[in-house]
Each structure stands twice: as structure tokens, then as C-alpha cells.
Design an enzyme around this catalytic site. Structure first.
Site, mmCIF file in Angstrom:
data_model
loop_
_atom_site.group_PDB
_atom_site.id
_atom_site.type_symbol
_atom_site.label_atom_id
_atom_site.label_comp_id
_atom_site.label_asym_id
_atom_site.label_seq_id
_atom_site.Cartn_x
_atom_site.Cartn_y
_atom_site.Cartn_z
ATOM 1 N N HIS A 1 0.861 -1.187 0.000
ATOM 2 C CA HIS A 1 0.000 0.000 0.000
ATOM 3 C C HIS A 1 0.898 1.239 0.000
ATOM 4 C CE1 HIS A 1 0.817 0.344 4.333
ATOM 5 N NE2 HIS A 1 0.686 -0.975 4.338
ATOM 6 N N ALA A 2 0.391 2.368 0.362
ATOM 7 C CA ALA A 2 1.116 3.638 0.231
ATOM 8 C C ALA A 2 2.467 3.665 0.963
ATOM 9 C CB ALA A 2 0.248 4.792 0.704
#
Length: 95
Positions: free
Chosen positions: A25-26
Site C-alpha cells: 500500500h502507500a
């Protein structure tokens, strides 16, 4: 699991199965892109039939990489040897 492919001179490639329960994810994408940008080489990431520039965080996040997905990371350029070692270490320790 990391598998090294050294069939072509001047190209380093490995396969990695993501073990992180949250996938990439980020936050981990940012870690990877920051690591990729430390080196003077091209970085290509493949997931299935999708192929992206590993130095583009939005493209990396767009792959929607989940736990147990397998990615192929390819390095080509002046600092590919250093890059592959550093990124393998980063993946093993963080993802």
C-alpha cells in the site's frame, strides 16, 4: 521467496512473493520508490501482465499488490548490482 535470474548480461531480475498482510500500500510503496531512486538504473515491476516503471509511486500503487501476490522486479543500468542487493534486503525485512 526471491528467485534471481541472471540469464542476460547487464540485467538483474528477481521474483518476490509478498508476505506483508497489507500488501504493498502507500507506505511500503513509498519505501520501495525511495530505495529505487537511490540508484542509477531503470526499475521495471511486473505483476501478471501489468508492467510499470518502479520509480513511479502511483503506477506501483496502481498494481494493487496484495499478500501472496508475486511480482517480478527487473533492474537495468549502471548501478543494477547495488540496487538488486539493497531492494532484496528491503523486501525481506519490510514486506
Amino acid at each position: 521467496m526471491i528467485i534471481i535470474d541472471r540469464r542476460r548480461e547487464g540485467l538483474k531480475k528477481f521474483q518476490y512473493e509478498v508476505v506483508n498482510p497489507q500488501g504493498i500500500h502507500a507506505a511500503p510503496a513509498s519505501l520501495l520508490v525511495n530505495e529505487f531512486n537511490k540508484f542509477h538504473c531503470n526499475v521495471i515491476i511486473e505483476k501478471g501482465k501489468k508492467v510499470i516503471d518502479g520509480k513511479d509511486i502511483f503506477a506501483l500503487m496502481g498494481l494493487n499488490i496484495k499478500q501472496n501476490d508475486t511480482i517480478v522486479v527487473t533492474f537495468e543500468g549502471k548501478e543494477e548490482n547495488e540496487a538488486v542487493k539493497a531492494v532484496e534486503r528491503l523486501l525481506k525485512e519490510n514486506l
